[in-house]
Scaffold this active site. Sequence first.
Site, PDB file in Angstrom:
ATOM      1  N   ASP A   6       7.092 -17.411   4.123  1.00  0.00           N
ATOM      2  CA  ASP A   6       5.668 -17.128   3.919  1.00  0.00           C
ATOM      3  C   ASP A   6       5.587 -16.003   2.883  1.00  0.00           C
ATOM      4  O   ASP A   6       5.856 -14.836   3.180  1.00  0.00           O
ATOM      5  CB  ASP A   6       5.047 -16.711   5.264  1.00  0.00           C
ATOM      6  CG  ASP A   6       3.606 -16.254   5.118  1.00  0.00           C
ATOM      7  OD1 ASP A   6       3.106 -16.182   3.974  1.00  0.00           O
ATOM      8  OD2 ASP A   6       2.978 -15.953   6.154  1.00  0.00           O
ATOM      9  N   CYS A  47      -4.417 -10.019  12.460  1.00  0.00           N
ATOM     10  CA  CYS A  47      -3.845 -11.354  12.789  1.00  0.00           C
ATOM     11  C   CYS A  47      -2.367 -11.217  13.119  1.00  0.00           C
ATOM     12  O   CYS A  47      -1.533 -12.030  12.718  1.00  0.00           O
ATOM     13  CB  CYS A  47      -4.047 -12.350  11.642  1.00  0.00           C
ATOM     14  SG  CYS A  47      -5.745 -12.777  11.360  1.00  0.00           S
ATOM     15  N   GLN A  60       2.271 -12.222   1.156  1.00  0.00           N
ATOM     16  CA  GLN A  60       2.199 -10.787   0.821  1.00  0.00           C
ATOM     17  C   GLN A  60       3.213 -10.366  -0.237  1.00  0.00           C
ATOM     18  O   GLN A  60       3.230  -9.204  -0.643  1.00  0.00           O
ATOM     19  CB  GLN A  60       2.411  -9.940   2.087  1.00  0.00           C
ATOM     20  CG  GLN A  60       1.387 -10.167   3.178  1.00  0.00           C
ATOM     21  CD  GLN A  60      -0.034  -9.830   2.737  1.00  0.00           C
ATOM     22  OE1 GLN A  60      -0.257  -9.141   1.738  1.00  0.00           O
ATOM     23  NE2 GLN A  60      -1.005 -10.337   3.465  1.00  0.00           N
ATOM     24  N   HIS A 100       2.315 -13.434  10.710  1.00  0.00           N
ATOM     25  CA  HIS A 100       0.854 -13.571  10.765  1.00  0.00           C
ATOM     26  C   HIS A 100       0.559 -14.748  11.712  1.00  0.00           C
ATOM     27  O   HIS A 100       1.368 -15.670  11.813  1.00  0.00           O
ATOM     28  CB  HIS A 100       0.365 -13.878   9.347  1.00  0.00           C
ATOM     29  CG  HIS A 100      -1.117 -13.889   9.163  1.00  0.00           C
ATOM     30  ND1 HIS A 100      -1.894 -14.954   9.550  1.00  0.00           N
ATOM     31  CD2 HIS A 100      -1.959 -12.982   8.615  1.00  0.00           C
ATOM     32  CE1 HIS A 100      -3.154 -14.698   9.245  1.00  0.00           C
ATOM     33  NE2 HIS A 100      -3.228 -13.497   8.679  1.00  0.00           N
ATOM     34  N   LYS A 114      -4.587 -13.801  -3.029  1.00  0.00           N
ATOM     35  CA  LYS A 114      -3.873 -12.534  -2.843  1.00  0.00           C
ATOM     36  C   LYS A 114      -3.114 -12.138  -4.107  1.00  0.00           C
ATOM     37  O   LYS A 114      -2.414 -11.137  -4.146  1.00  0.00           O
ATOM     38  CB  LYS A 114      -2.911 -12.647  -1.660  1.00  0.00           C
ATOM     39  CG  LYS A 114      -3.649 -12.779  -0.315  1.00  0.00           C
ATOM     40  CD  LYS A 114      -2.686 -12.635   0.823  1.00  0.00           C
ATOM     41  CE  LYS A 114      -3.178 -13.265   2.100  1.00  0.00           C
ATOM     42  NZ  LYS A 114      -4.130 -12.451   2.837  1.00  0.00           N
TER      43      LYS A 114
END
Lengths: 417, 135
Positions: free
Chosen positions: A208, A372, A211, A131, A234
């Site tokens: 990261d 993104c 997600q 991202h 999220k």
Amino acid sequence: MLSTQNEIRNKVNIENCRKDFPIFNVPDNENLVYFDNASTTQKPHKVIETITDFYCQNYSNIHRGLYPLSLNATEQYEHARINIQQFIHAKSNNEILFTKGTTEAINLLAFCLSDNHLKKGDEIIITILEHHSNIVPWQVIANKLGIKLVFIYTNSDGDIDLEKLSEYINNSTKLIAITHISNSIGTINPIEDVIQMAKRKNVLVLVDGAQSVGHMPIDVQKLNCDFFVFSGHKIYGPTGTGVLYIKEEHVEKLNPYQTGGNQIKTVTTHGTVYADSTAKFEPGTPNISGFLGLSAAIDYVNTIGFDAIMEHENDLTKTILKRLNTFPPILIAGNPKNRSGIISFNIPGIHPMDAGILLGQKNICVRTGVHCNEPLMTHLKLDGTIRLSIALYNNYNDIDLFIEKLAWVQDLLSRQK
Amino acid sequence: MTVDEKQKIIEEELLSYDDWDDRISYIIEKGYALPEYPLQFKTNEFLIKECQSKLWIYCECKNEICYFLAHSETVITKGIVALFIELYSNVTPTEILNTPITFLEKSGMLKLFSNRITGINGLIKTMHQYAINAK
């Protein structure tokens, strides 16, 4: 066309799950199909009530007041930290740093590392799947310090090349910053392998988890990553909340990113001594209610359990892929070995934005554009995609409605050509 | 016909559709009917930077009358631009600058593009700039 309406799934009592989310109980939203969960998730009652209760019954600032209201607020807030620590299996609550979100967490880390760890000539490895929030902060410090930013590419299926990664790790490599799950094509990266490779060469790893954190169990100790970041919104929590996990051995070595109150041991007219803990990274009054809400969201996810969530989301993902594949001429972006419930696709001759506007007017919420992920889109030779991303409250009726409306979009846009 | 008169017709046409599907079909139809855009003007110079999707616009002025040509990758954007062109083509630069575009708001279509308002404003700004340059 396959029908999923009558498929019975008892593994997760999905009807009950959906009722926990008030947005689906609003009469106008009866047929709301929310497939934009990679962007943000809806909030269960429990999260909303926690925030409301805090403001209505227990509101006060934390860490300062000596009266019961403030002491209780501090207790709840620090309990949230412990809850999050346990959720991602961190060793200590001193490894959990609260931020505004994933983006701030990565920026914070990039700044801290650039301040006293990285120097000219060092190399940072990132993947083409990242991202923008895991690209731009590294570009900024790379330009500032004269660091080489190395990209690892994927094959056309969307899987990263581990052999190349192994070749690229050298004595100058100081950090690998990698997403756990691609936010546009759903690749689940083999982060265990990546971390093992990195550790053999003493390279730091940032994962990261924006997600992944809501869709699979995370154990930062087993993973052995140095840093792990995610956003609360999220994982059914409030916006403006995020977490940066810093392995304890690094906490002391890094200097604060911002300065102010609530982070210090002492301040004199001559200077300041910062706190030893992660408090040194959290100056100012934080988003107290937000983190109580995030803690409530984690309780909610724990109540359902990842076994049930993963099974349900995997079943939905397989069904969506099967249904899309019976819908020619749809082109699904990537075909990764391990994939999550994030699916990107295109319909030849139809611009994703046109599809997004039309689906939106039929109460089908999907994301369109480059997500993104411009470097990835360029690499995959895509101008953009239609992306759908699932969460635990999605069901088979959502898929049926989505497919029905997608057929309508295709018909409407082809009819007038 | 003045820009205002043309605008009134478009507004009434859009409002005559009870159904959202018919309204958007009308815009899509306009998009597909937009005349072919010359390849030589499909360059960065004519690109509206503020627009999320790629949108090119070119203007020619003859005898103090402006003529616009445009192209977008998305048919809905093309449809909206086609309506803008219907309003601002074949009129003087002064009339363009003196007549604000109101039909999107008055017909209730603006809400549909509320996340793309920067692009729409960029388009209007560019059309007005062409008019200023032509004066």
